[in-house]
Every structure is written in structure tokens, then in C-alpha cells.
Design a protein around this motif. Structure first.
Motif, PDB file in Angstrom:
ATOM      1  N   HIS A   1       6.651   1.619  17.027  1.00 17.84           N
ATOM      2  CA  HIS A   1       5.611   0.704  16.551  1.00 17.84           C
ATOM      3  C   HIS A   1       6.102  -0.095  15.343  1.00 17.84           C
ATOM      4  O   HIS A   1       5.718  -1.247  15.155  1.00 17.84           O
ATOM      5  CB  HIS A   1       4.314   1.471  16.250  1.00 17.84           C
TER       6      HIS A   1
ATOM      7  N   LYS B   1      -1.080  -5.877  19.900  1.00 15.36           N
ATOM      8  CA  LYS B   1      -1.594  -6.091  18.541  1.00 15.36           C
ATOM      9  C   LYS B   1      -0.480  -6.063  17.507  1.00 15.36           C
ATOM     10  O   LYS B   1      -0.525  -6.772  16.499  1.00 15.36           O
ATOM     11  CB  LYS B   1      -2.634  -5.015  18.205  1.00 15.36           C
TER      12      LYS B   1
ATOM     13  N   ASP C   1       0.862  -1.170   0.000  1.00 15.98           N
ATOM     14  CA  ASP C   1       0.000   0.000   0.000  1.00 15.98           C
ATOM     15  C   ASP C   1       0.905   1.227   0.000  1.00 15.98           C
ATOM     16  O   ASP C   1       1.696   1.407   0.937  1.00 15.98           O
ATOM     17  CB  ASP C   1      -0.893  -0.007   1.248  1.00 15.98           C
TER      18      ASP C   1
ATOM     19  N   GLN D   1       6.723  -4.409  15.223  1.00  9.62           N
ATOM     20  CA  GLN D   1       6.262  -5.238  14.101  1.00  9.62           C
ATOM     21  C   GLN D   1       7.397  -6.017  13.456  1.00  9.62           C
ATOM     22  O   GLN D   1       7.300  -7.234  13.248  1.00  9.62           O
ATOM     23  CB  GLN D   1       5.607  -4.352  13.038  1.00  9.62           C
TER      24      GLN D   1
ATOM     25  N   SER E   1       0.960   3.409   3.153  1.00  7.61           N
ATOM     26  CA  SER E   1       1.609   2.734   4.286  1.00  7.61           C
ATOM     27  C   SER E   1       3.109   2.637   4.087  1.00  7.61           C
ATOM     28  O   SER E   1       3.874   2.636   5.058  1.00  7.61           O
ATOM     29  CB  SER E   1       1.033   1.324   4.457  1.00  7.61           C
TER      30      SER E   1
ATOM     31  N   GLN F   1      -2.297   8.234   9.849  1.00  8.37           N
ATOM     32  CA  GLN F   1      -3.424   9.159   9.708  1.00  8.37           C
ATOM     33  C   GLN F   1      -3.109  10.062   8.523  1.00  8.37           C
ATOM     34  O   GLN F   1      -2.038  10.655   8.464  1.00  8.37           O
ATOM     35  CB  GLN F   1      -3.605   9.978  10.980  1.00  8.37           C
TER      36      GLN F   1
ATOM     37  N   SER G   1      -3.168  -5.662   3.809  1.00 14.62           N
ATOM     38  CA  SER G   1      -3.195  -5.266   5.224  1.00 14.62           C
ATOM     39  C   SER G   1      -2.576  -3.883   5.388  1.00 14.62           C
ATOM     40  O   SER G   1      -1.482  -3.726   5.947  1.00 14.62           O
ATOM     41  CB  SER G   1      -2.437  -6.286   6.077  1.00 14.62           C
ATOM     42  N   PRO G   2      -3.256  -2.830   4.898  1.00 10.68           N
ATOM     43  CA  PRO G   2      -2.696  -1.479   5.046  1.00 10.68           C
ATOM     44  C   PRO G   2      -2.565  -1.104   6.519  1.00 10.68           C
ATOM     45  O   PRO G   2      -3.305  -1.602   7.367  1.00 10.68           O
ATOM     46  CB  PRO G   2      -3.702  -0.587   4.326  1.00 10.68           C
ATOM     47  N   SER G   3      -1.618  -0.241   6.800  1.00  7.77           N
ATOM     48  CA  SER G   3      -1.366   0.133   8.182  1.00  7.77           C
ATOM     49  C   SER G   3      -2.584   0.798   8.817  1.00  7.77           C
ATOM     50  O   SER G   3      -3.210   1.679   8.223  1.00  7.77           O
ATOM     51  CB  SER G   3      -0.171   1.075   8.263  1.00  7.77           C
ATOM     52  N   LYS G   4      -2.878   0.384  10.037  1.00 11.97           N
ATOM     53  CA  LYS G   4      -3.918   1.023  10.836  1.00 11.97           C
ATOM     54  C   LYS G   4      -3.339   2.158  11.678  1.00 11.97           C
ATOM     55  O   LYS G   4      -4.069   2.803  12.435  1.00 11.97           O
ATOM     56  CB  LYS G   4      -4.572  -0.015  11.755  1.00 11.97           C
ATOM     57  N   TYR G   5      -2.049   2.366  11.519  1.00  8.67           N
ATOM     58  CA  TYR G   5      -1.361   3.319  12.391  1.00  8.67           C
ATOM     59  C   TYR G   5      -0.823   4.513  11.618  1.00  8.67           C
ATOM     60  O   TYR G   5       0.162   5.124  12.015  1.00  8.67           O
ATOM     61  CB  TYR G   5      -0.247   2.601  13.150  1.00  8.67           C
TER      62      TYR G   5
ATOM     63  N   ASP H   1      -2.093  -1.544  21.881  1.00  8.04           N
ATOM     64  CA  ASP H   1      -1.493  -1.411  20.551  1.00  8.04           C
ATOM     65  C   ASP H   1      -0.235  -2.267  20.429  1.00  8.04           C
ATOM     66  O   ASP H   1      -0.012  -2.924  19.409  1.00  8.04           O
ATOM     67  CB  ASP H   1      -1.141   0.052  20.265  1.00  8.04           C
TER      68      ASP H   1
END
Length: 378
Positions: free
Chosen positions: A207, A235, A167, A211, A170, A344, A338-342, A232
Motif C-alpha cells: 500500500h 484510492k 503526523d 502511494q 503515520s 490501526q 492527511s493522516p494515514s487511514k491505513y 483500497d
């Protein structure tokens, strides 16, 4: 598009002119790009992350802003190649999606460059507000311009292809924030010789470190001041969490000698590093990637008794960036699936809102600016 110096697009971007730039005073204006060399590419910018270094430069922490204005910052760039030179590297062609990180050139002649470690070149050019030291007589001395803009021009060696499964939004923060932690994790054996990895600070850098380290096969301990980032961290792949509170010595009780490698991503004015070192097993490494302004105070016996090493790590070479991107694609970190949820996203036209929000500590965990008129998607 031909390799002529003429283009049918304009080099325009958001510039910092004074130390109030990050307070919402960025100015949209045209700027002079690097003088064209035949190993250059032009990139239509779709996404650009905001990094702490951008804010430091635009706030005057690195020197008076007006002395090097206009400052076109931004060094987590992803976009589409729209022009290539006759001597283009990396087999790039018009239409390719590429990224550019914190470095946009090196001398190509020193030992570090010849060893594929361009990030250690003493004559390197960072991606904004720095002179180009290599190239034609016309381009040498040109000032680098970053990604808070519509287009970027620079040496093709430092424009790295983004895997088609990634993505692009991301991927943008990976080009600085990601590789800053991937590089030492890879170098110091996360998941192999370093079975247990600690990450101090669960933020813009931390973060990513959690990962990557977990996907490398390490057991990851996330270390933060409070409990608010625990969910977080778990996860993201952490199996343990230490909340130090205001007393690191007390906070780490029961966890002494549990880690082989610590990546420290925080940048407080002063770091009580001696309070963290008991977390390391003999032969462990404590690696700093966050810039701590005050000199470190480390009692010699803290290092001697357990053969502990303290060091730092500086971004990553083009080769390391490629390795990181391939790893991310293979392990579903920031992919289209699975684009980053972190991250904005902000429209780049809203940069005068995004920068004050960044300074107020609102990212969780990265901000990405989007040029929707260039194909970026909010």
C-alpha cells in the motif's frame, strides 16, 4: 539534559522471552540499554509500528527466542529526543521529534558507509537483538534494543528528524515499511524511466508502494490474488488492478509487456516468478522486497529474450529515509493534514492483543503501538 550516563527515567519495555511471545506472552520488564557514547541520543518513544520482522524474531523463525532473550523488538520508532551527547550528529537537540528504522548503526569506515549507503554495511547493527560493533570499548558489544519500550538509546546518525508537518503516528511505519519500497522505486526511476509500475501484494508494504509510485508520476497497476483490495488500491493511486486468483498465468492475460518495473512485496513460501515476468517490457526490472523462503526458479530465456533484470532491495540509508520523509511531506502522505487511514493504533500496553491480531492477518495495513504516557495519541 546532560550527557551523563545517569537518567531520571527507566529503560523498560515489552520483551519476548520464549517462542510464545507473539501468542500474547510478552513480558513488561526493565532492560539494559546500549552503553552511552557521546554521539548517542535517548528518545522518549511515543509510537512504534509492528513489522513482520518483529513477529518473525519473536516467533523463533530467526532462531530460538530464549537464546537472545529478552528480545525488545520494534524498529519503526517515533518519539522525542530527551538526551543528546557532546558529539551528536544531524544537529539534533532535546525536544526534536525523530524516527529510527531497521538499522541503528554501521561501521562508518567501509566503502558503503563512505558512499552514504550504510544499509549495505556488512558490520551494521539492526535495531533489535544485535551487537553494536562500533563505539567506545564500553559500548562495543552492547545489544541493540528496539521500540516496544518507553525509551530508545542509540547512535544519533540513525535518528532521523520527522518533518513538522508529518503526523508522527503515520510516520512510524514509514521508517521500515515505507522506505523498503520507496528506495527501489526511487532507484529504478518510477515515474521517469519507469512510466508503468506494478506492485504485487497490496498489504503492509504494497500500500506504501502504490502511494509513492503514483505520487512519483507513474501509472500504477496493483496486483493481488483477489478483488477485495481493489477499492483500497484505487484510492491509494492505482489506475489498474489485476486479480490473479489461483492462476497467475491466466490472471495476467491481456497485460503482457505493460510494465517497466515491478515491486514484489509478497513473501509466499514459493514464488512463481516466471509467471509474472511476461508483465515486463524489454529492459524491465523485477525487484523483490518480500523475503521468499524457497529459491527462485527462473528459466534463462525468460530473462534473455526481453533483457529482463531480477533483483532485490534492502531498506534504505539515512539519506534515503530523509528523502522519503521530505517526499511524503511534500505529497501529503501521512501528514497532519492527511493522516494515514491505513494504520490501526493499539495502546502499547495492549501489545499482547496486538501481536496475535497481527499474526492473524488483521492489519489493514499497518499496526502502530502508542505510548500514551509519553505523549502519543490514540
Amino acid at each position: 539534559m546532560s550527557s551523563s550516563t545517569e537518567t531520571d527515567y527507566k529503560f523498560e519495555g515489552w520483551a519476548g522471552l520464549t517462542a510464545d511471545a507473539c501468542k500474547g506472552e510478552m513480558s513488561f520488564q526493565s532492560f539494559e540499554p546500549k552503553k552511552w557514547d557521546e554521539d548517542d541520543v535517548d528518545v522518549r518513544i511515543q509510537y512504534c509500528g509492528i513489522c513482520g520482522s518483529d513477529v518473525s524474531a519473536l516467533s523463533g523463525e530467526w532462531g530460538p527466542v530464549d537464546k537472545v532473550a529478552p528480545q525488545i523488538c520494534g524498529h519503526e520508532i517515533v518519539g522525542e529526543v530527551v538526551k543528546v551527547g557532546k558529539a551528536v550528529e544531524n544537529d539534533l537537540k532535546v525536544g526534536d521529534i525523530v524516527g529510527i528504522g531497521a538499522q541503528s548503526d554501521s561501521c562508518r569506515e567501509c566503502e558503503s558507509c563512505k558512499n552514504g549507503e550504510e544499509n549495505f554495511c556488512t558490520k551494521q547493527t539492526i535495531t533489535f537483538n544485535a551487537p553494536y560493533n562500533r563505539g567506545s570499548a564500553a559500548s562495543a558489544g552492547s545489544v541493540s534494543r528496539g521500540g516496544f519500550a518507553k525509551y530508545w538509546r542509540g547512535p544519533s546518525r540513525f535518528a532521523i528528524s520527522v518533518p513538522s508537518t508529518m503526523d508522527p503516528a503515520s510516520a512510524a511505519p514509514l521508517f521500515c515499511g515505507g522506505v523498503t519500497v520507496f528506495s527501489p522505486l526511487s532507484e529504478y526511476g518510477a515515474g521517469t524511466t519507469a512510466k508503468n509500475v506494478g506492485v504485487i501484494g497490496i498489504g503492509g508494504l504494497g500500500h506504501f508502494a502504490v502511494q509513492f509510485a503514483s505520487k512519483m508520476g507513474a501509472e500504477v497497476t496493483a496486483i493481488s490474488r483477489g478483488e477485495n483490495k481493489k477499492e483500497d488500491a484505487i484510492k491509494l493511486g492505482a489506475t489498474k488492478y489485476i486479480a490473479t486468483g489461483g492462476d497467475v498465468k491466466r490472471g495476467i492475460e491481456g497485460h503482457q509487456r505493460s510494465l517497466d518495473l515491478i515491486i514484489c512485496t509478497i513473501n509466499p513460501e514459493e514464488l512463481p516468478i516466471h509467471d509474472y515476468l511476461p508483465l515486463l517490457r524489454p529492459h524491465g526490472y523485477f525487484i523483490l522486497v518480500g523475503v521468499v523462503p524457497k529459491p527462485l526458479a527462473i528459466p534463462a530465456f525468460s530473462l534473455i529474450l526481453a533483457n529482463i533484470k531480477v533483483g532485490g532491495s534492502n531498506i534504505g540509508s539515512p539519506a534515503i529515509i530523509r528523502k522519503m520523509l521530505d517526499f511524503a511531506a511534500a505529497h501529503d502522505i501521512g501528514t497532519k493534514k492527511s493522516p494515514s487511514k491505513y494504520i490501526q493504533k493499539y495502546n502499547m500496553n495492549d501489545i499482547n492483543k496486538a501481536l496475535p491480531d497481527f499474526r492473524d492477518g488483521k492489519p489493514r495495513f499497518r499496526f502502530v503501538l502508542v505510548n500514551t504516557d509519553n505523549g502519543g495519541k490514540l
